[in-house]
Design an enzyme around this catalytic site. Sequence first.
Site, PDB file in Angstrom:
ATOM      1  NE  ARG A 142     -24.457 -90.008   4.746  1.00 22.28           N
ATOM      2  CZ  ARG A 142     -25.361 -90.271   5.773  1.00 22.28           C
ATOM      3  NH1 ARG A 142     -24.695 -90.921   6.710  1.00 22.28           N
ATOM      4  NH2 ARG A 142     -26.394 -90.137   6.032  1.00 22.28           N
ATOM      5  CE1 TYR A 145     -31.438 -93.050   0.185  1.00 24.86           C
ATOM      6  CE2 TYR A 145     -30.462 -91.169   1.123  1.00 24.86           C
ATOM      7  CZ  TYR A 145     -31.673 -91.964   0.628  1.00 24.86           C
ATOM      8  OH  TYR A 145     -32.895 -91.524   0.872  1.00 24.86           O
ATOM      9  CG  ASP A 146     -25.126 -89.052  -0.306  1.00 26.90           C
ATOM     10  OD1 ASP A 146     -25.770 -90.172   0.063  1.00 26.90           O
ATOM     11  OD2 ASP A 146     -24.181 -88.486   0.090  1.00 26.90           O
ATOM     12  CD  GLU A 147     -22.514 -88.488  -6.634  1.00 23.28           C
ATOM     13  OE1 GLU A 147     -23.295 -87.909  -7.157  1.00 23.28           O
ATOM     14  OE2 GLU A 147     -21.229 -87.819  -6.134  1.00 23.28           O
ATOM     15  NE  ARG A 186     -34.972 -94.785   8.146  1.00 25.12           N
ATOM     16  CZ  ARG A 186     -36.015 -94.787   7.342  1.00 25.12           C
ATOM     17  NH1 ARG A 186     -36.066 -93.526   6.692  1.00 25.12           N
ATOM     18  NH2 ARG A 186     -36.848 -95.809   6.817  1.00 25.12           N
ATOM     19  CB  VAL A 187     -30.676 -91.187  14.622  1.00 23.02           C
ATOM     20  CG1 VAL A 187     -31.891 -90.086  14.269  1.00 23.02           C
ATOM     21  CG2 VAL A 187     -30.280 -90.909  15.983  1.00 23.02           C
ATOM     22  CB  SER A 189     -36.217 -96.675  14.581  1.00 26.40           C
ATOM     23  OG  SER A 189     -35.409 -96.353  13.572  1.00 26.40           O
ATOM     24  NE  ARG A 211     -28.608 -86.338   9.784  1.00 24.68           N
ATOM     25  CZ  ARG A 211     -27.215 -86.188   9.817  1.00 24.68           C
ATOM     26  NH1 ARG A 211     -26.712 -85.310  10.305  1.00 24.68           N
ATOM     27  NH2 ARG A 211     -26.247 -87.115   9.463  1.00 24.68           N
ATOM     28  NE  ARG A 277     -28.973 -84.394   5.974  1.00 30.30           N
ATOM     29  CZ  ARG A 277     -28.948 -85.685   6.020  1.00 30.30           C
ATOM     30  NH1 ARG A 277     -29.914 -86.223   6.688  1.00 30.30           N
ATOM     31  NH2 ARG A 277     -27.896 -86.400   5.615  1.00 30.30           N
TER      32      ARG A 277
END
Length: 314
Positions: A142, A145-147, A186-187, A189, A211, A277
């Site tokens: 990940r 994306y994250d960095e 994604r979860v 959809s 989430r 999250r």
Amino acid sequence: MGKRILVTGGAGFLGSHLCERLLNEGNDVICLDNYFTGSKDNIVHLMDNPYFEVVRHDVTTPYYAEVDQIYNLACPASPVHYQYNPIKTVKTSVMGAINMLGLAKRVNARILQASTSEVYGDPTIHPQPESYWGNVNTIGVRSCYDEGKRCAETLFMDYHKQNDVDIKIMRIFNTYGPRMDMNDGRVVSNFIVQALKGEDITIYGEGNQTRSFCFVDDLLEGMVRLMNSREGLTGPMNIGNPNEFTIRQLAEKVIEITGSKSKLINLELPKDDPMQRQPIIDLAKKELNWEPTIQLEQGLIKTIAYFDEQLKKK
Ligand code: NAD
Ligand code: UDP
């Protein structure tokens, strides 16, 4: 009189809703996109509007236009898509930020960055305030994306401090709604499409990870309010719905609403998947007088209706 507004990533899920809203409010809107995860189908209904322009362009190369505001949304958001070409994902976030900040500086535009709750990584503090620095693996699946998004925040803040660019950093938590790409993994959809097709619902791991899901209309209200907030309010600011659910609870809710006979199955949990999250949104409440108004069940009903219609068209 309306403003001249550039939306990068304007043909995507959030971007297309944003373009529509900004046009409805009487603005002159340029939608810039390279169609990696976005689609013309998301914006075709806007194309008759003479105040709407569409530009096929990649934010990793410079773009110039005289505008008053820039919403920088260009970046794949779903793990499947951002992991497809991780180097490109970093380039999109970092070079895209440099190019758009350069433009903002040159034309004296205000610029908002679509950052993410992913900057908190797999958080060790729960729920997450803006002051938390995060727990991010620099070399995992990940990380691109994250960095990339973390570096973009750094660039935004440094352009502000060094060059006085008028910036806003928005940390978006999981958002869902109509026009999410059916196949983007994604979860929300995934679960809705699986339930509507009567296929197994794929829970990764035990489904105890959490989430907090925000409906797209609520999110856009927060985004536009932040863009138009008082000068000097740079963020970062969390925008999301604090109502937290486990992934199993989400699956059960989707089954309940659709009345589907789908079964829940467990698949392997992807690497570095954050366990929890939930945003603290006190800053948005105080500064923008904003909080979400659409709760999960209501938002899911609208999103399920959209996917149902899409599936019937096929
Ligand atoms: P999306 O994938 O639907 O939209 C992203 C858009 O950017 C697409 O239209 C894509 O074609 C375009 N794009 C990608 N790379 C590009 C490039 N190099 N040049 C030009 N265009 C490019 O995703 P979304 O959910 O609409 O997300 C929009 C933004 O919000 C992203 O920056 C994402 O990181 C951020 N965000 C979204 C969520 C969410 O839950 N939806 C959460 C946190 C952050
Ligand atoms: N997830 C799942 N089944 C799916 C897709 C996702 O259980 O078919 C889980 C995923 O492992 C993660 C959560 O749902 O824990 C949210 O995933 P998503 O990709 O939507 O967003 P992100 O992980 O970026 O928050």
